[in-house]
Design a protein around this motif. Sequence first.
Motif, PDB file in Angstrom:
ATOM      1  N   ARG A  85       0.817  -1.221   0.000  1.00 48.00           N
ATOM      2  CA  ARG A  85       0.000   0.000   0.000  1.00 48.00           C
ATOM      3  C   ARG A  85       0.852   1.273   0.000  1.00 48.00           C
ATOM      4  O   ARG A  85       0.365   2.354   0.320  1.00 48.00           O
ATOM      5  CB  ARG A  85      -0.918   0.009   1.226  1.00 48.00           C
ATOM      6  N   ASN A  86       2.098   1.149  -0.392  1.00 47.18           N
ATOM      7  CA  ASN A  86       3.030   2.277  -0.363  1.00 47.18           C
ATOM      8  C   ASN A  86       2.474   3.507  -1.088  1.00 47.18           C
ATOM      9  O   ASN A  86       2.558   4.623  -0.589  1.00 47.18           O
ATOM     10  CB  ASN A  86       4.375   1.856  -0.949  1.00 47.18           C
ATOM     11  N   PHE A  87       1.892   3.313  -2.246  1.00 49.28           N
ATOM     12  CA  PHE A  87       1.346   4.447  -3.006  1.00 49.28           C
ATOM     13  C   PHE A  87       0.181   5.096  -2.260  1.00 49.28           C
ATOM     14  O   PHE A  87       0.010   6.317  -2.301  1.00 49.28           O
ATOM     15  CB  PHE A  87       0.913   4.007  -4.416  1.00 49.28           C
ATOM     16  N   GLN A  88      -0.602   4.307  -1.553  1.00 47.53           N
ATOM     17  CA  GLN A  88      -1.713   4.867  -0.779  1.00 47.53           C
ATOM     18  C   GLN A  88      -1.194   5.644   0.431  1.00 47.53           C
ATOM     19  O   GLN A  88      -1.755   6.680   0.791  1.00 47.53           O
ATOM     20  CB  GLN A  88      -2.655   3.754  -0.308  1.00 47.53           C
ATOM     21  N   MET A  89      -0.126   5.145   1.030  1.00 46.74           N
ATOM     22  CA  MET A  89       0.464   5.839   2.173  1.00 46.74           C
ATOM     23  C   MET A  89       1.039   7.193   1.742  1.00 46.74           C
ATOM     24  O   MET A  89       0.869   8.188   2.423  1.00 46.74           O
ATOM     25  CB  MET A  89       1.567   4.987   2.822  1.00 46.74           C
ATOM     26  N   LEU A 118      -1.284  10.849  10.661  1.00 50.95           N
ATOM     27  CA  LEU A 118      -0.876   9.865   9.647  1.00 50.95           C
ATOM     28  C   LEU A 118      -1.111   8.439  10.135  1.00 50.95           C
ATOM     29  O   LEU A 118      -1.603   7.594   9.381  1.00 50.95           O
ATOM     30  CB  LEU A 118       0.592  10.070   9.269  1.00 50.95           C
ATOM     31  N   LYS A 119      -0.790   8.177  11.379  1.00 49.37           N
ATOM     32  CA  LYS A 119      -1.011   6.843  11.952  1.00 49.37           C
ATOM     33  C   LYS A 119      -2.495   6.476  11.877  1.00 49.37           C
ATOM     34  O   LYS A 119      -2.852   5.379  11.434  1.00 49.37           O
ATOM     35  CB  LYS A 119      -0.526   6.817  13.396  1.00 49.37           C
ATOM     36  N   ASP A 120      -3.356   7.391  12.294  1.00 49.03           N
ATOM     37  CA  ASP A 120      -4.800   7.122  12.282  1.00 49.03           C
ATOM     38  C   ASP A 120      -5.313   6.890  10.864  1.00 49.03           C
ATOM     39  O   ASP A 120      -6.083   5.959  10.612  1.00 49.03           O
ATOM     40  CB  ASP A 120      -5.570   8.270  12.936  1.00 49.03           C
ATOM     41  N   ARG A 121      -4.886   7.734   9.936  1.00 52.46           N
ATOM     42  CA  ARG A 121      -5.328   7.601   8.542  1.00 52.46           C
ATOM     43  C   ARG A 121      -4.820   6.305   7.909  1.00 52.46           C
ATOM     44  O   ARG A 121      -5.541   5.645   7.167  1.00 52.46           O
ATOM     45  CB  ARG A 121      -4.854   8.796   7.705  1.00 52.46           C
TER      46      ARG A 121
END
Length: 142
Positions: A85-89, A118-121
């Motif tokens: 999910r790197n691109f989503q992160m 960022l952690k929550d998202r």
Amino acid sequence: MKKKLMTIILIILVAITLVGVIAVVVVTKLSEPTSAEAKPSIDEIVKSSVEIPEITTNLDGNDYIKISFMVQTENKKAKEELEKRNFQMKNIIITELSEMKAEELTGKKGKEKLQNVLKDRMNELMEEGKVEKVYITSSILQ
């Protein structure tokens, strides 16, 4: 004779009960994890972390930021999912930063707020585990 027999039976029952209580206490104390066991070692943290390389993006206003992260997950499966999910992160990071002003990112509180957001998202997307912590590994604000 009956009183003596009743006294012996009562003493035996009390002794058995006492041994049972001691056994329960010992078993529960031994099965509880200690604080040293609960905390992962640095090697475990590194093995379950994903590096997000430097991202350069505009902030809300005329400023921009160059920033990179290390994201700690709870286990190996979560790490593998996060790598996929790197691109989503990266999208989450860019969109969150685009809503922030440079003043919000200065100082410890601003950076901690960004890390928590960022952690929550990121955890909203995760299916195989969760993100434990987001670390800022470099940051240049201009």
